[in-house]
Design a protein around this motif. Structure first.
Motif, PDB file in Angstrom:
ATOM      1  N   PHE A   1     -40.076  -2.187  -1.202  1.00 57.58           N
ATOM      2  CA  PHE A   1     -41.200  -1.461  -0.616  1.00 57.58           C
ATOM      3  C   PHE A   1     -40.705  -0.085  -0.202  1.00 57.58           C
ATOM      4  O   PHE A   1     -39.811   0.029   0.640  1.00 57.58           O
ATOM      5  N   SER A   2     -41.269   0.955  -0.797  1.00 53.19           N
ATOM      6  CA  SER A   2     -40.777   2.312  -0.556  1.00 53.19           C
ATOM      7  C   SER A   2     -41.558   2.987   0.579  1.00 53.19           C
ATOM      8  O   SER A   2     -42.630   2.534   0.983  1.00 53.19           O
ATOM      9  N   THR A   3     -41.023   4.107   1.044  1.00 54.13           N
ATOM     10  CA  THR A   3     -41.716   4.894   2.059  1.00 54.13           C
ATOM     11  C   THR A   3     -43.046   5.417   1.516  1.00 54.13           C
ATOM     12  O   THR A   3     -43.977   5.680   2.284  1.00 54.13           O
ATOM     13  N   GLU A   4     -43.148   5.565   0.190  1.00 55.08           N
ATOM     14  CA  GLU A   4     -44.384   6.051  -0.430  1.00 55.08           C
ATOM     15  C   GLU A   4     -45.418   4.949  -0.642  1.00 55.08           C
ATOM     16  O   GLU A   4     -46.608   5.234  -0.842  1.00 55.08           O
ATOM     17  N   ASN A   5     -44.988   3.688  -0.592  1.00 59.33           N
ATOM     18  CA  ASN A   5     -45.919   2.584  -0.846  1.00 59.33           C
ATOM     19  C   ASN A   5     -46.994   2.435   0.235  1.00 59.33           C
ATOM     20  O   ASN A   5     -48.017   1.768   0.016  1.00 59.33           O
ATOM     21  N   TRP A   6     -46.791   3.064   1.390  1.00 59.63           N
ATOM     22  CA  TRP A   6     -47.820   3.028   2.430  1.00 59.63           C
ATOM     23  C   TRP A   6     -49.095   3.735   1.977  1.00 59.63           C
ATOM     24  O   TRP A   6     -50.160   3.536   2.568  1.00 59.63           O
ATOM     25  N   LYS A   7     -48.996   4.558   0.928  1.00 63.79           N
ATOM     26  CA  LYS A   7     -50.170   5.292   0.434  1.00 63.79           C
ATOM     27  C   LYS A   7     -51.126   4.391  -0.352  1.00 63.79           C
ATOM     28  O   LYS A   7     -52.240   4.820  -0.682  1.00 63.79           O
ATOM     29  N   ARG A   8     -50.707   3.188  -0.672  1.00 61.76           N
ATOM     30  CA  ARG A   8     -51.576   2.279  -1.410  1.00 61.76           C
ATOM     31  C   ARG A   8     -52.738   1.835  -0.527  1.00 61.76           C
ATOM     32  O   ARG A   8     -52.767   2.095   0.674  1.00 61.76           O
ATOM     33  N   SER A   9     -53.691   1.141  -1.124  1.00 59.66           N
ATOM     34  CA  SER A   9     -54.878   0.734  -0.372  1.00 59.66           C
ATOM     35  C   SER A   9     -54.494  -0.152   0.809  1.00 59.66           C
ATOM     36  O   SER A   9     -53.485  -0.871   0.767  1.00 59.66           O
TER      37      SER A   9
ATOM     38  N   VAL B   1     -51.583  -3.069   0.948  1.00 57.12           N
ATOM     39  CA  VAL B   1     -50.504  -2.999   1.934  1.00 57.12           C
ATOM     40  C   VAL B   1     -50.557  -4.210   2.860  1.00 57.12           C
ATOM     41  O   VAL B   1     -49.527  -4.822   3.170  1.00 57.12           O
ATOM     42  N   GLY B   2     -51.764  -4.599   3.266  1.00 58.42           N
ATOM     43  CA  GLY B   2     -51.920  -5.768   4.121  1.00 58.42           C
ATOM     44  C   GLY B   2     -51.412  -7.035   3.448  1.00 58.42           C
ATOM     45  O   GLY B   2     -50.744  -7.872   4.077  1.00 58.42           O
ATOM     46  N   ALA B   3     -51.717  -7.176   2.153  1.00 51.46           N
ATOM     47  CA  ALA B   3     -51.244  -8.345   1.405  1.00 51.46           C
ATOM     48  C   ALA B   3     -49.723  -8.343   1.294  1.00 51.46           C
ATOM     49  O   ALA B   3     -49.071  -9.392   1.399  1.00 51.46           O
ATOM     50  N   LEU B   4     -49.148  -7.151   1.101  1.00 47.80           N
ATOM     51  CA  LEU B   4     -47.691  -7.043   1.014  1.00 47.80           C
ATOM     52  C   LEU B   4     -47.024  -7.409   2.338  1.00 47.80           C
ATOM     53  O   LEU B   4     -45.992  -8.079   2.358  1.00 47.80           O
TER      54      LEU B   4
ATOM     55  N   MET C   1     -22.309 -13.520  -2.096  1.00 46.94           N
ATOM     56  CA  MET C   1     -22.941 -12.257  -2.482  1.00 46.94           C
ATOM     57  C   MET C   1     -23.712 -11.629  -1.314  1.00 46.94           C
ATOM     58  O   MET C   1     -24.318 -12.333  -0.508  1.00 46.94           O
ATOM     59  N   THR C   2     -23.678 -10.307  -1.255  1.00 49.59           N
ATOM     60  CA  THR C   2     -24.511  -9.571  -0.301  1.00 49.59           C
ATOM     61  C   THR C   2     -25.812  -9.185  -0.990  1.00 49.59           C
ATOM     62  O   THR C   2     -25.802  -8.617  -2.079  1.00 49.59           O
ATOM     63  N   PHE C   3     -26.921  -9.522  -0.360  1.00 49.46           N
ATOM     64  CA  PHE C   3     -28.251  -9.203  -0.879  1.00 49.46           C
ATOM     65  C   PHE C   3     -28.889  -8.182   0.048  1.00 49.46           C
ATOM     66  O   PHE C   3     -29.185  -8.472   1.211  1.00 49.46           O
ATOM     67  N   ALA C   4     -29.063  -6.953  -0.432  1.00 49.10           N
ATOM     68  CA  ALA C   4     -29.674  -5.882   0.365  1.00 49.10           C
ATOM     69  C   ALA C   4     -31.096  -5.654  -0.117  1.00 49.10           C
ATOM     70  O   ALA C   4     -31.314  -5.362  -1.288  1.00 49.10           O
ATOM     71  N   PHE C   5     -32.062  -5.805   0.785  1.00 52.74           N
ATOM     72  CA  PHE C   5     -33.460  -5.581   0.427  1.00 52.74           C
ATOM     73  C   PHE C   5     -33.925  -4.277   1.056  1.00 52.74           C
ATOM     74  O   PHE C   5     -33.774  -4.052   2.252  1.00 52.74           O
ATOM     75  N   ALA C   6     -34.431  -3.393   0.197  1.00 53.97           N
ATOM     76  CA  ALA C   6     -34.866  -2.069   0.642  1.00 53.97           C
ATOM     77  C   ALA C   6     -36.360  -2.104   0.917  1.00 53.97           C
ATOM     78  O   ALA C   6     -37.166  -2.257   0.000  1.00 53.97           O
ATOM     79  N   ILE C   7     -36.738  -1.980   2.181  1.00 54.47           N
ATOM     80  CA  ILE C   7     -38.152  -1.970   2.565  1.00 54.47           C
ATOM     81  C   ILE C   7     -38.393  -0.804   3.517  1.00 54.47           C
ATOM     82  O   ILE C   7     -37.574  -0.524   4.388  1.00 54.47           O
ATOM     83  N   ASN C   8     -39.545  -0.149   3.335  1.00 57.50           N
ATOM     84  CA  ASN C   8     -39.799   1.148   3.966  1.00 57.50           C
ATOM     85  C   ASN C   8     -38.564   2.033   3.758  1.00 57.50           C
ATOM     86  O   ASN C   8     -38.033   2.641   4.683  1.00 57.50           O
ATOM     87  N   TYR C   9     -38.134   2.071   2.514  1.00 57.51           N
ATOM     88  CA  TYR C   9     -36.933   2.809   2.140  1.00 57.51           C
ATOM     89  C   TYR C   9     -37.288   3.957   1.203  1.00 57.51           C
ATOM     90  O   TYR C   9     -38.110   3.809   0.291  1.00 57.51           O
ATOM     91  N   GLY C  10     -36.638   5.096   1.408  1.00 52.70           N
ATOM     92  CA  GLY C  10     -36.696   6.223   0.483  1.00 52.70           C
ATOM     93  C   GLY C  10     -35.352   6.922   0.521  1.00 52.70           C
ATOM     94  O   GLY C  10     -34.780   7.123   1.607  1.00 52.70           O
ATOM     95  N   GLY C  11     -34.823   7.280  -0.635  1.00 52.77           N
ATOM     96  CA  GLY C  11     -33.515   7.914  -0.684  1.00 52.77           C
ATOM     97  C   GLY C  11     -33.448   9.208   0.110  1.00 52.77           C
ATOM     98  O   GLY C  11     -32.465   9.474   0.819  1.00 52.77           O
ATOM     99  N   ARG C  12     -34.475  10.036  -0.001  1.00 51.76           N
ATOM    100  CA  ARG C  12     -34.475  11.299   0.746  1.00 51.76           C
ATOM    101  C   ARG C  12     -34.547  11.044   2.245  1.00 51.76           C
ATOM    102  O   ARG C  12     -33.876  11.712   3.044  1.00 51.76           O
ATOM    103  N   ASP C  13     -35.371  10.071   2.640  1.00 49.52           N
ATOM    104  CA  ASP C  13     -35.483   9.744   4.055  1.00 49.52           C
ATOM    105  C   ASP C  13     -34.164   9.207   4.594  1.00 49.52           C
ATOM    106  O   ASP C  13     -33.761   9.539   5.723  1.00 49.52           O
TER     107      ASP C  13
END
Length: 235
Positions: free
Chosen positions: A59-67, A71-74, A126-138
């Motif tokens: 889930f990216s920082t840009e995904n908040w722009k979806r309906s 977003v609620g379902a996610l 194994m290390t499992f990293a989950f990127a949520i509300n993530y953006g490389g620039r941020d």
């Protein structure tokens, strides 16, 4: 497969959940649910193959722009899978960590993230990293903010600033840079994912939509990686 070189670190951009659902005349939320099931399979497949680190863009920082509906379902799915992933991770000796800025999430989601991370923190596989509300620039912006604060307070000096120091301020500190970056659904862009870390990653693009991604597709990516000659700019 002969001569298969297993990457120590794999990163995946999980793309195509919505299109998968639309092709089947299903709500987009069903595509995200199927994508979560594909993620469970992939975590286990990577463990069995001996991958040391898996990082996924969920889930990216840009995904908040979806309906608001999507977003609620996610967020509903996130709440459910934060709990389910504890069992999946512990069964496979996987340590789960989050990368991204959790401050935008509701308190119960932040609590769920902490519970998952804490419950798996002693696992040694194994290390499992989950990127949520993530953006490389941020991520880089937040790292710079912290470095500036630490320079001002005397914790570090300007002369201390190096690539290694910058890496230590990123969300991925302590994790290896990805050897292999996989993107599903055929899109040819990195979408603001791990901009610092993928400087020398090998890319593999597949037209397969994320919910259809399976061990066979994972092995195709690794087989392609195995044929690459990694030079890191040296020649």
């Amino acid at each position: 497969m002969e001569n298969l070189v297993i990457p120590k670190s794999i990163a995946i951009i999980l793309d195509g959940n919505g299109r998968w659902a639309e092709k089947r005349n299903l709500p987009r939320a069903m595509g995200h649910k199927a994508g979560c099931e594909a993620l469970e399979r992939t975590v286990e497949d990577c463990v069995r193959l001996g991958v040391e680190s898996l990082t996924v863009y969920a889930f990216s920082t840009e995904n908040w722009k979806r309906s608001a509906l999507e977003v609620g379902a996610l967020m509903k799915l996130l709440r459910f899978y934060m709990v389910k992933l504890i069992d999946v991770a512990n069964k496979n000796n996987v340590r789960a960590v989050m990368i991204g800025d959790e401050n935008r999430f509701e308190p119960d989601i932040r609590k769920g993230i902490k519970k998952l991370v804490d419950a798996t923190s002693k696992n040694t596989g194994m290390t499992f990293a989950f990127a949520i509300n993530y953006g490389g620039r941020d991520e880089i912006r937040r790292a710079i903010d912290h470095i500036v604060d630490d320079v001002a307070s005397g914790v570090v000096s300007k002369e201390d600033i190096s690539e290694e120091l910058i890496s230590s301020y990123l969300d991925t500190r302590g994790l290896p840079d990805p050897d292999l970056l996989i993107r599903t659904s055929g899109e040819l862009r990195v979408s603001n994912f791990l901009l610092w870390q993928i400087a020398y990653s090998e890319f593999y693009i597949t037209d397969t939509l994320w919910p259809d991604f399976d061990k066979e597709e994972l092995l195709k990516a690794i087989e392609s990686y195995s044929k690459r000659q990694r030079r890191f700019g040296g020649r």
